[in-house]
Design a protein around this motif. Structure first.
Motif, short mmCIF file in Angstrom:
data_model
loop_
_atom_site.label_atom_id
_atom_site.label_comp_id
_atom_site.label_asym_id
_atom_site.label_seq_id
_atom_site.Cartn_x
_atom_site.Cartn_y
_atom_site.Cartn_z
N ARG A 1 0.83 -1.21 0.00
CA ARG A 1 0.00 0.00 0.00
C ARG A 1 0.87 1.26 0.00
NH1 ARG A 1 -3.00 -2.81 3.87
NH2 ARG A 1 -2.07 -1.54 5.54
N ILE A 2 1.93 1.23 0.82
CA ILE A 2 2.82 2.41 0.86
C ILE A 2 3.52 2.59 -0.48
CG2 ILE A 2 4.91 3.35 1.92
CD1 ILE A 2 4.07 2.02 4.53
N THR A 3 3.97 1.50 -1.07
CA THR A 3 4.66 1.59 -2.35
C THR A 3 3.75 2.11 -3.46
OG1 THR A 3 6.12 -0.24 -1.70
CG2 THR A 3 5.99 0.30 -4.06
N VAL A 4 2.51 1.61 -3.49
CA VAL A 4 1.59 1.99 -4.57
C VAL A 4 1.07 3.40 -4.38
CG1 VAL A 4 -0.64 1.47 -5.61
CG2 VAL A 4 0.95 -0.39 -5.06
N ASN A 5 0.70 3.76 -3.15
CA ASN A 5 0.02 5.04 -2.91
C ASN A 5 0.94 6.20 -2.57
OD1 ASN A 5 -2.52 3.76 -3.26
ND2 ASN A 5 -2.49 3.05 -1.12
N ASN A 6 2.14 5.91 -2.08
CA ASN A 6 3.00 7.00 -1.60
C ASN A 6 4.37 7.08 -2.26
OD1 ASN A 6 1.43 5.83 1.14
ND2 ASN A 6 1.32 8.04 0.84
N LEU A 7 4.78 6.05 -2.96
CA LEU A 7 6.12 6.03 -3.55
C LEU A 7 6.07 5.91 -5.07
CD1 LEU A 7 8.00 3.75 -0.98
CD2 LEU A 7 7.96 6.24 -1.10
N GLY A 8 5.02 6.42 -5.67
CA GLY A 8 4.90 6.37 -7.13
C GLY A 8 5.82 7.38 -7.79
N THR A 9 5.97 7.23 -9.10
CA THR A 9 6.89 8.09 -9.84
C THR A 9 6.20 8.92 -10.93
OG1 THR A 9 7.38 6.30 -11.40
CG2 THR A 9 8.80 6.50 -9.46
N VAL A 10 4.92 8.66 -11.19
CA VAL A 10 4.25 9.37 -12.29
C VAL A 10 4.15 10.86 -11.98
CG1 VAL A 10 2.12 9.58 -13.60
CG2 VAL A 10 2.99 7.31 -12.99
N LYS A 11 3.61 11.19 -10.81
CA LYS A 11 3.47 12.60 -10.44
C LYS A 11 4.83 13.26 -10.27
CE LYS A 11 1.36 15.57 -6.91
NZ LYS A 11 0.58 15.58 -5.66
N ARG A 12 5.79 12.53 -9.71
CA ARG A 12 7.14 13.09 -9.52
C ARG A 12 7.78 13.41 -10.86
NH1 ARG A 12 11.67 8.92 -8.05
NH2 ARG A 12 11.21 8.50 -10.25
N ASP A 13 7.68 12.48 -11.80
CA ASP A 13 8.30 12.70 -13.11
C ASP A 13 7.60 13.83 -13.87
OD1 ASP A 13 9.98 10.65 -12.49
OD2 ASP A 13 8.94 9.15 -13.70
N ARG A 14 6.29 13.94 -13.72
CA ARG A 14 5.55 15.00 -14.41
C ARG A 14 5.96 16.37 -13.88
NH1 ARG A 14 -0.13 13.66 -13.60
NH2 ARG A 14 0.40 11.92 -14.97
N ARG A 15 6.12 16.47 -12.57
CA ARG A 15 6.54 17.75 -12.00
C ARG A 15 7.98 18.08 -12.38
NH1 ARG A 15 4.89 20.28 -6.22
NH2 ARG A 15 6.12 22.21 -6.39
N ALA A 16 8.84 17.06 -12.41
CA ALA A 16 10.23 17.30 -12.83
C ALA A 16 10.29 17.78 -14.28
CB ALA A 16 11.05 16.03 -12.65
N ALA A 17 9.43 17.22 -15.13
CA ALA A 17 9.40 17.66 -16.53
C ALA A 17 8.94 19.11 -16.64
CB ALA A 17 8.49 16.74 -17.34
N ARG A 18 7.96 19.51 -15.82
CA ARG A 18 7.51 20.90 -15.84
C ARG A 18 8.62 21.84 -15.37
NH1 ARG A 18 2.52 18.85 -13.63
NH2 ARG A 18 3.18 19.58 -11.57
N HIS A 19 9.37 21.42 -14.35
CA HIS A 19 10.47 22.26 -13.86
C HIS A 19 11.54 22.42 -14.94
CE1 HIS A 19 13.75 23.79 -11.43
NE2 HIS A 19 14.47 22.72 -11.73
N ARG A 20 11.91 21.32 -15.59
CA ARG A 20 12.91 21.41 -16.65
C ARG A 20 12.44 22.31 -17.79
NH1 ARG A 20 13.49 15.81 -15.49
NH2 ARG A 20 12.09 15.31 -17.23
#
Length: 426
Positions: A231-250
């Motif tokens: 549950r922690i891995t699926v709900n709190n350690l995902g990478t989709v939102k992180r990668d999307r925000r990193a792309a916006r910053h770049r």
């Protein structure tokens, strides 16, 4: 390689049509060739550092250009050192030829892209979020549940390419708080430091929280509570939102840097900049926060922006040796004391703004007859020290050979005129 895969049946495992995988293989081989060409630039520099014999240099450079470097121990060692054989981290991508896709507009005005599917004569239709139909060879990348369509455009037809460049000659220095500072003292891209600092501090806090959650998940897994760990891995350690925000910053950082390069081109027909492809080893260890905020990848973006904008706008980009440009006083040439954004010259007794001083030094370096683009930094330091000593003792130039005399006549040493400028400035 393509023909070999056709003969031994390797292509059957791909599960896609021949046109698709053949174009993808051709694209991958082009990436490998580009990577090797980039490594050869570093090997050429190593050849010039190794020997001063013109015949030996010619032999080694000819072998490198003809890809016969494996037979020379030095060339082979240097090529293996610089040819990193980079790893491609983009998965689920395919290349589609220009004659293998088409676009159609539905009754609601929405644009659809049709590309070959996995079955023969079966097309896959992709809705596009634009009204401009992609043309030429396409690269389709499946990322984060969305399809990215990459294609080339004619840079000369872009609106920014229609803007004429200026008529001045300016030197520019790459900075942190601002993207570029020119030799006139004007700063361009002043929001860059704010973007990098805020994103760096946010990443520090976010990674701290993610590390704590990952520790909790690992502890739960060790206790046998795999449901909690999942549950922690699926709900709190995902990478989709992180990668999307990193792309916006770049994207925001790239916009800021490219806008700064365009503003420099507005005033300059010739832009003199340091060679940002060369790396310099730091002499002192910086703090962890400073290392994180400096964001080394922005140096490559700045080099790309200067090259791209100069080509589109018609201005000339001149690269110079940047060794000690941020540490030497542009008035007298003496190495000063750098403290943050200030440079204190102990000879002139003046405190300069460090980035403006570096930009002026870069501009002056373009006409320097003694310091070439690939002159080693220790040789540059010795040249600057010799000039300072001659200026202090009022000694004439030691090298009186005809070639050097002619170069100095065409490019007078600015450090020798520092005394007159000092009197005018005072």
């Amino acid at each position: 390689m393509r023909d070999r895969w056709l003969v031994d049946g390797t292509h059957v495992r791909f599960g896609v049509l021949a046109n698709a995988w053949k174009e993808t293989v051709r694209d991958a081989m082009a990436d490998i060739a580009t990577n090797l060409a980039s490594a050869k630039v570093q090997v050429r520099r190593a050849v010039f550092r190794r020997t001063g014999d013109p015949g030996e240099r010619k032999r080694m450079l000819a072998a490198l250009a003809a890809d016969r470097w494996a037979g020379d121990p030095f060339l082979a060692r240097q090529t293996r050192k610089h040819w990193k054989r980079g790893r491609n981290r983009t998965h689920d991508q395919i290349v589609v030829r220009a004659d293998q896709h088409n676009t159609v507009t539905d009754g609601r005005g929405r644009l659809w892209l049709a590309v070959p599917g996995l079955e023969r004569r079966q097309m896959v239709r992709i809705p596009l979020s634009t009204t401009v139909a992609p043309t030429g060879t396409l690269r389709l990348i499946l990322r984060g549940g969305r399809v990215e369509v990459h294609y080339q455009i004619d840079a000369s037809q872009m609106r920014s390419s229609q803007r004429p460049c200026g008529d001045a000659t300016v030197g520019v220095d790459k900075g942190y708080t601002e993207a570029l500072t020119d030799s006139d003292g004007v700063r361009h891209g002043s929001r860059l430091g704010e973007l990098l600092t805020s994103e760096s501090d946010r990443l520090k806090e976010r990674n701290r929280r993610r590390a704590k959650l990952r520790s909790i998940a690992n502890t739960a897994a060790l206790r046998g509570d795999h449901a909690k760990a999942r549950r922690i891995t699926v709900n709190n350690l995902g990478t989709v939102k992180r990668d999307r925000r990193a792309a916006r910053h770049r994207a925001r950082v790239r916009t800021e840097i490219f806008t700064a390069a365009d503003r420099v081109a507005d005033k300059a027909a010739t832009v003199v900049a340091e060679d940002l492809t060369k790396s310099f080893a730091g002499r002192r260890t910086l703090g962890r926060n400073v290392d994180r905020r400096l964001a080394a990848w922005t140096k490559g973006v700045t080099a790309e922006a200067l090259t791209s904008v100069s080509e589109r706008r018609g201005s000339a980009l001149v690269h110079v040796n940047a060794a000690y440009t941020s540490q030497a006083c542009h008035r007298c040439g003496r190495l000063g004391r750098r403290n943050g954004d200030r440079l204190h010259c102990t000879s002139c007794g003046v405190v300069w703004q460090a980035d403006v001083n570096a930009a002026i030094n870069i501009l002056q370096r373009a006409g320097d007859p003694d310091i070439a683009l690939h002159t080693p930094h220790h040789a540059v330091r010795q040249i600057l020290q010799d000039r300072t000593d001659r200026h202090r003792t009022r000694l004439p130039v030691q090298d009186s050979s005809p070639a050097t005399t002619e170069r100095r006549a065409r490019h007078p040493n600015r450090s020798l005129m520092s005394n007159s400028r000092k009197q005018v400035d005072r």
